[in-house]
Design a protein around this motif. Structure first.
Motif, PDB file in Angstrom:
ATOM      1  N   SER A  96     -33.165  43.628  13.105  1.00 56.84           N
ATOM      2  CA  SER A  96     -33.981  42.561  13.224  1.00 56.84           C
ATOM      3  C   SER A  96     -33.225  41.447  13.394  1.00 56.84           C
ATOM      4  CB  SER A  96     -34.953  42.378  12.033  1.00 56.84           C
ATOM      5  OG  SER A  96     -35.664  43.513  11.737  1.00 56.84           O
ATOM      6  N   GLY A  97     -33.893  40.464  14.119  1.00 53.24           N
ATOM      7  CA  GLY A  97     -33.177  38.907  14.144  1.00 53.24           C
ATOM      8  C   GLY A  97     -32.817  38.651  15.519  1.00 53.24           C
ATOM      9  N   GLY A  98     -32.561  37.595  15.825  1.00 57.25           N
ATOM     10  CA  GLY A  98     -32.228  37.187  17.261  1.00 57.25           C
ATOM     11  C   GLY A  98     -31.432  35.896  17.380  1.00 57.25           C
ATOM     12  N   VAL A  99     -31.063  35.723  18.553  1.00 53.48           N
ATOM     13  CA  VAL A  99     -30.106  34.222  18.758  1.00 53.48           C
ATOM     14  C   VAL A  99     -30.665  33.818  20.185  1.00 53.48           C
ATOM     15  CG1 VAL A  99     -28.167  35.609  19.747  1.00 53.48           C
ATOM     16  CG2 VAL A  99     -28.004  33.021  18.922  1.00 53.48           C
ATOM     17  N   ARG A 100     -30.877  32.477  19.982  1.00 50.76           N
ATOM     18  CA  ARG A 100     -31.205  31.842  21.287  1.00 50.76           C
ATOM     19  C   ARG A 100     -30.238  30.765  21.728  1.00 50.76           C
ATOM     20  NH1 ARG A 100     -36.745  28.173  22.270  1.00 50.76           N
ATOM     21  NH2 ARG A 100     -36.556  27.677  24.665  1.00 50.76           N
ATOM     22  N   PHE A 101     -29.686  30.890  23.036  1.00 52.84           N
ATOM     23  CA  PHE A 101     -28.877  29.995  23.588  1.00 52.84           C
ATOM     24  C   PHE A 101     -29.457  29.023  24.442  1.00 52.84           C
ATOM     25  CE2 PHE A 101     -26.547  33.887  22.575  1.00 52.84           C
ATOM     26  CZ  PHE A 101     -25.567  33.326  21.742  1.00 52.84           C
ATOM     27  N   THR A 102     -29.480  27.659  24.325  1.00 51.85           N
ATOM     28  CA  THR A 102     -29.885  26.895  25.344  1.00 51.85           C
ATOM     29  C   THR A 102     -28.829  25.613  25.657  1.00 51.85           C
ATOM     30  OG1 THR A 102     -30.717  25.149  23.514  1.00 51.85           O
ATOM     31  CG2 THR A 102     -32.152  26.739  24.513  1.00 51.85           C
ATOM     32  N   GLY A 103     -28.815  25.131  27.053  1.00 53.21           N
ATOM     33  CA  GLY A 103     -27.966  24.286  27.508  1.00 53.21           C
ATOM     34  C   GLY A 103     -28.138  23.802  28.809  1.00 53.21           C
ATOM     35  N   HIS A 104     -27.355  22.750  29.485  1.00 60.04           N
ATOM     36  CA  HIS A 104     -27.720  22.173  30.593  1.00 60.04           C
ATOM     37  C   HIS A 104     -28.973  21.582  30.636  1.00 60.04           C
ATOM     38  CE1 HIS A 104     -23.885  23.584  32.521  1.00 60.04           C
ATOM     39  NE2 HIS A 104     -24.418  24.936  32.241  1.00 60.04           N
ATOM     40  N   LYS A 105     -29.318  20.521  29.664  1.00 58.94           N
ATOM     41  CA  LYS A 105     -30.793  19.954  29.847  1.00 58.94           C
ATOM     42  C   LYS A 105     -30.852  19.197  31.022  1.00 58.94           C
ATOM     43  CE  LYS A 105     -32.225  18.886  25.685  1.00 58.94           C
ATOM     44  NZ  LYS A 105     -32.585  18.257  24.464  1.00 58.94           N
ATOM     45  N   LYS A 106     -32.222  19.194  31.354  1.00 58.15           N
ATOM     46  CA  LYS A 106     -32.577  18.451  32.512  1.00 58.15           C
ATOM     47  C   LYS A 106     -33.183  17.290  32.277  1.00 58.15           C
ATOM     48  CE  LYS A 106     -34.205  21.603  35.815  1.00 58.15           C
ATOM     49  NZ  LYS A 106     -34.910  22.749  36.174  1.00 58.15           N
ATOM     50  N   SER A 107     -33.644  16.587  33.286  1.00 60.12           N
ATOM     51  CA  SER A 107     -34.579  15.078  32.972  1.00 60.12           C
ATOM     52  C   SER A 107     -35.521  15.330  32.541  1.00 60.12           C
ATOM     53  CB  SER A 107     -34.198  14.411  34.465  1.00 60.12           C
ATOM     54  OG  SER A 107     -35.093  15.230  35.356  1.00 60.12           O
ATOM     55  N   GLU A 112     -31.694  24.326  31.606  1.00 67.43           N
ATOM     56  CA  GLU A 112     -31.527  25.158  32.667  1.00 67.43           C
ATOM     57  C   GLU A 112     -31.030  26.810  32.409  1.00 67.43           C
ATOM     58  OE1 GLU A 112     -28.320  25.666  36.614  1.00 67.43           O
ATOM     59  OE2 GLU A 112     -28.733  23.862  35.982  1.00 67.43           O
ATOM     60  N   LEU A 113     -30.355  26.694  31.293  1.00 70.38           N
ATOM     61  CA  LEU A 113     -29.777  27.869  30.384  1.00 70.38           C
ATOM     62  C   LEU A 113     -30.396  27.837  29.270  1.00 70.38           C
ATOM     63  CD1 LEU A 113     -26.039  28.500  29.550  1.00 70.38           C
ATOM     64  CD2 LEU A 113     -27.934  28.985  27.950  1.00 70.38           C
ATOM     65  N   ASP A 114     -31.436  29.048  29.211  1.00 68.85           N
ATOM     66  CA  ASP A 114     -32.148  29.525  28.131  1.00 68.85           C
ATOM     67  C   ASP A 114     -32.159  30.865  27.915  1.00 68.85           C
ATOM     68  OD1 ASP A 114     -34.326  29.793  26.016  1.00 68.85           O
ATOM     69  OD2 ASP A 114     -35.285  28.023  26.996  1.00 68.85           O
TER      70      ASP A 114
END
Length: 473
Positions: A96-107, A112-114
């Motif tokens: 169980s469990g997970g990890v979320r990656f986010t990056g390259h935030k747009k205006s 862009e990265l999710d």
């Protein structure tokens, strides 16, 4: 020929005794076992973590579903469940469990990265293994979001590992992982198939299938309903879950703090959080007011005079707001009932005899800021708080993430035949000397080693008796 018949008879008798002693144990181990409890530690790809949080992507990652961090760059997934067949070595377990990656935030505020990777599962059969996971990703080029369950994300390199004949816990350490073609698609195009990923480690508890429980009679209660615990408004079964702060735990165990945490008084480790149990107090459902105290303590100790103990936790709720307090011991002095964090607790009403608050965001108080010295300021976001109060005798508190037993010395890949032979011999001796504590993966090897050694001894005995006494053979 006649002089050698006693030796042959002795050899046959000895082998029969050995087979009789070993085969029942092997047969007993051959029954399928249930996997229940354990952890999987995996960094996915450490360079990807660095890319996400670095100057290019300028992003972050967050944990979901009770996942935790361990070591420098690994994520810990919990609560293993599945099956294991000692006879064939077939193994199947989900976590169980997970990890979320986010990056390259747009205006527009989107990323862009999710990419989210959750509920990893390992399947091993016939000497090959695969790591699966649920994937939600945004395509690197088109921005299209795709979601898929049980994606075969990585192949596992199991060279030198024999999964047969294990008991508990089953442990694998630093198993190489390689991105599959399907995994590459779900990885949003950031890596191609065949790319090495971080190695995988896991440890799970196994048990024999439970038999049918014997029927037990319990005193019937009037009206068939559960009796409330204690007087009206009082409860005697509650728990509060809080991890303090993830980055603080990583600081303590990292290269700067060089320390550890220790739980006492019944506190439990859930990986991403600590559980303080045996809650008692009063609760008014109409006013949603609660006053509760809990058992257990946690002590953080390390370099640079780090020594902080939190104990005698208490929670107070009133008008939709909550406060978590604790006794604080640091520098040889104790401050009692220090308010550490505040949190929102709206709609804290019982359902099916249980009032539950799940992962309520928490902020550090002025007293909490003093507790952590200059590390954090008042108002800093701390780990969320979960609270469960049983107001009915039959209600059960939510399960804590199950990390299983501490792993024993574990199996890991080996490419050297000599190393394999030496390791097998060592495991054989260990399994005979202490079958209760050696890792279950090697019990069958141990039995085989004993049988092989005994057979060699018998063969040596026969050959020696065939030699003429007093003459070099």
């Amino acid at each position: 020929m006649p002089p050698f018949r006693p030796a042959r008879a002795l050899a046959v008798a000895l082998l029969a005794v050995l087979l009789g002693a070993l085969l029942p144990a092997t047969a007993a181990q051959a029954a399928d076992r249930t996997v229940r409890g354990g952890r999987l530690d995996w960094g996915i790809k450490s360079s990807f973590q660095s890319y996400v949080t670095g100057p290019i992507a300028q992003g972050s990652w967050s944990l979901t579903g009770g996942a935790a961090t361990v070591g420098g760059s690994q994520f810990r997934f919990h609560s293993a469940s599945g099956s294991y067949d000692p006879a064939s070595g077939a193994f199947s377990s989900g976590f169980s469990g997970g990890v979320r990656f986010t990056g390259h935030k747009k205006s527009d505020g989107s990323n862009e990265l999710d990419l989210t990777i959750s509920r990893p599962a390992v399947r091993i059969q016939g000497g090959s293994g695969t790591l699966y996971a649920d994937m939600v990703s945004k395509d690197r080029g088109t921005g299209r979001v795709t979601s898929a369950s049980r994606v075969p994300l990585a192949t596992l390199g199991l060279s030198g590992i024999d999964m047969r004949g294990g008991s508990t816990p089953i442990a694998l350490n630093n198993v190489p992982a390689t991105l599959t073609s399907q995994g590459a698609k779900s990885f949003a195009g950031y890596y191609t198939a065949g790319t090495p990923l971080d190695p995988v480690s896991l440890s799970v508890d196994t048990s024999a299938p439970a038999g049918k429980p014997a029927a037990s009679k319990s005193p019937e209660q009037p009206g068939g309903s559960a009796k409330p615990k204690g007087a009206a408004g009082r409860f005697e079964d509650a728990a509060v879950d809080w991890g303090v702060r993830r980055t603080f735990r990583e600081y303590v165990t990292g290269p700067i703090g060089q320390g550890k945490w220790t739980l006492a008084g019944g506190a439990q480790d859930g990986g991403a959080l600590f559980r303080f149990p045996k809650g008692q107090g009063t609760y008014d459902a109409k006013k949603q007011a609660l006053a509760a105290s809990f058992a257990g303590s946690v002590r953080f100790a390390g370099a640079h005079d780090l020594d902080l103990t939190l104990s005698r936790f208490a929670v107070g709720l009133k008008s939709g707001k909550g406060t978590l307090s604790a006794d604080v011991r640091t520098g040889g002095h104790t401050r009692e009932a220090v308010p550490l964090i505040t949190f929102t607790a709206e709609d804290f009403v019982p359902k099916n005899g249980l009032a539950v608050l799940t992962e309520a965001p928490a902020k550090l108080t002025a007293g909490g800021a003093k507790t952590f010295g200059s590390l954090y300021k008042t108002g800093t976001a701390m780990d969320p708080v979960s609270l469960a109060v049983a107001v009915d005798a039959k209600a059960k508190l939510p399960a804590l993430p199950d990390l299983g037993s501490e792993p024993a010395p574990s199996a890991q890949p080996s490419d050297s035949p000599a190393a394999k032979a030496t390791e097998a011999a060592t495991r054989s001796a260990a399994s005979v000397a202490d079958k209760g504590s050696s890792t279950g993966l090697h019990l069958a090897l141990g039995g085989a080693g004993v049988l092989a050694a005994a057979a060699a001894g018998v063969l040596f005995l026969v050959r020696r008796n065939r030699s003429t006494p007093g003459t070099p053979s």
